[in-house]
Scaffold this motif. Sequence first.
Motif, mmCIF file in Angstrom:
data_model
loop_
_atom_site.group_PDB
_atom_site.id
_atom_site.type_symbol
_atom_site.label_atom_id
_atom_site.label_comp_id
_atom_site.label_asym_id
_atom_site.label_seq_id
_atom_site.Cartn_x
_atom_site.Cartn_y
_atom_site.Cartn_z
ATOM 1 N N GLY A 67 -5.956 5.719 7.970
ATOM 2 C CA GLY A 67 -5.238 6.947 8.279
ATOM 3 C C GLY A 67 -5.799 8.131 7.515
ATOM 4 O O GLY A 67 -6.020 9.208 8.079
ATOM 5 N N LEU A 68 -6.035 7.940 6.225
ATOM 6 C CA LEU A 68 -6.642 9.014 5.435
ATOM 7 C C LEU A 68 -8.004 9.382 6.008
ATOM 8 O O LEU A 68 -8.332 10.564 6.162
ATOM 9 N N MET A 79 7.800 2.918 0.700
ATOM 10 C CA MET A 79 6.684 3.240 -0.183
ATOM 11 C C MET A 79 6.510 4.756 -0.291
ATOM 12 O O MET A 79 6.325 5.305 -1.367
ATOM 13 N N TYR A 80 6.620 5.406 0.847
ATOM 14 C CA TYR A 80 6.387 6.858 0.887
ATOM 15 C C TYR A 80 7.455 7.624 0.106
ATOM 16 O O TYR A 80 7.147 8.491 -0.710
ATOM 17 N N LEU A 129 -6.282 13.179 -1.654
ATOM 18 C CA LEU A 129 -4.969 12.532 -1.757
ATOM 19 C C LEU A 129 -5.071 11.063 -2.146
ATOM 20 O O LEU A 129 -4.070 10.363 -2.222
ATOM 21 N N TRP A 177 -7.850 15.412 2.784
ATOM 22 C CA TRP A 177 -7.224 14.086 2.673
ATOM 23 C C TRP A 177 -7.926 13.232 1.618
ATOM 24 O O TRP A 177 -7.307 12.393 0.991
ATOM 25 N N GLN A 236 8.668 -0.765 5.386
ATOM 26 C CA GLN A 236 7.929 -0.912 4.137
ATOM 27 C C GLN A 236 7.154 0.380 3.812
ATOM 28 O O GLN A 236 7.139 0.850 2.672
ATOM 29 N N ALA A 237 6.509 0.919 4.832
ATOM 30 C CA ALA A 237 5.694 2.120 4.626
ATOM 31 C C ALA A 237 6.553 3.310 4.217
ATOM 32 O O ALA A 237 6.180 4.086 3.328
ATOM 33 N N ARG A 286 4.740 0.340 -4.711
ATOM 34 C CA ARG A 286 5.754 0.042 -3.708
ATOM 35 C C ARG A 286 6.575 -1.184 -4.084
ATOM 36 O O ARG A 286 6.201 -1.938 -4.966
ATOM 37 N N GLU A 287 7.662 -1.319 -3.395
ATOM 38 C CA GLU A 287 8.585 -2.454 -3.584
ATOM 39 C C GLU A 287 9.332 -2.417 -4.906
ATOM 40 O O GLU A 287 10.042 -3.336 -5.251
ATOM 41 N N ARG A 289 7.441 7.202 -3.835
ATOM 42 C CA ARG A 289 6.231 7.510 -4.600
ATOM 43 C C ARG A 289 6.539 8.487 -5.738
ATOM 44 O O ARG A 289 7.601 9.098 -5.764
ATOM 45 N N LEU A 338 -1.100 -3.019 5.443
ATOM 46 C CA LEU A 338 -0.650 -1.704 4.995
ATOM 47 C C LEU A 338 -1.806 -0.947 4.345
ATOM 48 O O LEU A 338 -1.950 0.272 4.517
ATOM 49 N N MET A 366 1.026 5.368 -4.809
ATOM 50 C CA MET A 366 2.129 5.054 -3.918
ATOM 51 C C MET A 366 2.030 3.598 -3.461
ATOM 52 O O MET A 366 3.021 2.862 -3.453
ATOM 53 N N LEU A 395 -0.360 8.476 6.846
ATOM 54 C CA LEU A 395 0.326 7.186 6.899
ATOM 55 C C LEU A 395 0.721 6.819 8.330
ATOM 56 O O LEU A 395 0.438 5.719 8.814
ATOM 57 N N LEU A 451 0.045 13.508 3.527
ATOM 58 C CA LEU A 451 0.133 12.075 3.269
ATOM 59 C C LEU A 451 0.960 11.390 4.358
ATOM 60 O O LEU A 451 0.639 10.284 4.798
ATOM 61 N N ALA A 464 -4.043 0.364 7.073
ATOM 62 C CA ALA A 464 -3.419 1.506 7.744
ATOM 63 C C ALA A 464 -3.552 2.755 6.885
ATOM 64 O O ALA A 464 -3.895 3.836 7.378
ATOM 65 N N LEU A 465 -3.315 2.595 5.613
ATOM 66 C CA LEU A 465 -3.356 3.747 4.707
ATOM 67 C C LEU A 465 -4.762 4.334 4.619
ATOM 68 O O LEU A 465 -4.962 5.547 4.771
#
Lengths: 190, 190
Positions: free
Chosen positions: B158-159, A183-184, B176, B173, A179-180, B187-188, A187, B151, B183, A155, A151, B154-155
């Motif tokens: 990326g996967l 988040m990671y 996942l 992947w 931020q990423a 977030r936040e 989780r 984001l 995740m 990312l 993961l 990107a996620l």
Amino acid sequence: MATARVEARRAATRTAILEAAWALAREEGLGGIGMRELAGSLGMAASSLYGYFDGKDAIYDAMFIEGNRALRERSLTLPTDLGTRDTLVATARAFIEFCDEDHPRFQLLFQHSIPGWEPSPEAYASAVENFEQMRRQLAQLGITNDESIDLWTALTSGLASQQVANDPEGDRWLRLVEQAVDMYIGREKP
Amino acid sequence: MATARVEARRAATRTAILEAAWALAREEGLGGIGMRELAGSLGMAASSLYGYFDGKDAIYDAMFIEGNRALRERSLTLPTDLGTRDTLVATARAFIEFCDEDHPRFQLLFQHSIPGWEPSPEAYASAVENFEQMRRQLAQLGITNDESIDLWTALTSGLASQQVANDPEGDRWLRLVEQAVDMYIGREKP
DNA sequence: GTCTATATTTGGATAGAC
DNA sequence: GTCTATCCAAATATAGAC
């Protein structure tokens, strides 16, 4: 005997050829590297290159190894005493910057971007070595689970590829690193 | 008049050419598409291709547009009544599967993989259209913030890129996705 | 070691007959 | 519309003199 001097000179020329190859790639793309043009930028004849490299693929191979070594050395300069969160932030940021600062290098290392070429086994080993180093660094932060590692690579490589492809010279994805990472590491909490 | 029939036949041949081009790309890579070879696989002469496309770049362009349309149509078949979390899971999974099931298409659409070629403005417009569609779909889930969208891209990219590059034919992947979505939506929170 | 000259291949594109 | 026959350019690689 003069063998050592000769050898040193030879190594210097090899280095100069690789440097010129990178410069050419940055100007015209990875695919734009031609033996004539490369040699010409060094003031030598194309045929002379074959005294230093077996051919074009061998040059790509050497660049691949050099790029991986640059990444490995970059990773080793990172601070390790920042705590998990900030270490991950620094790691991700360094990786994205590494990718964004030299697009041909990024394409060579991480995308299968050259038709008809793939790294030789020796060159590929340098990529594996880097992966193992990353594994060890994550392990020092307590991240050992395979899925967590996968993961993380997804990312960071996603941020990097978006940054490179869609906002080179900018920081649109680079600035999402904190931020990423939050988040990671946050989780699996409800 | 017979114009309609003629036009239909012409369109059919164009379609056949593109289909053969995809097949060739799957066998030998995107860069392996040659005008001779492409024409040969259809039993026609290379020069005949120029009656249907202006040249090789025009063929790449048409493939680019076709690939983007396929992705758009795929996205439109997704269920929208699953709630935010499961909709995102389905969306990400569909995207990764789309990328993994045809690597040349993935490279053509999302990586700058062909030396010397970039999509024409019209072709590029089809990519922008897809991006806007994704934006609207995220908006329906309440995700409108630019950084959140970046984001997300990107996620998912990326996967997808890790899946394609490092475990084609597998699901290392892909599996996942649920973790990644949880995740993302979690977030936040502290 | 480096050069000049050239072999060889490849690939996109065009001309012109039918 | 499709073919055959070329053209033209680019590119890797090699041969052989100096």
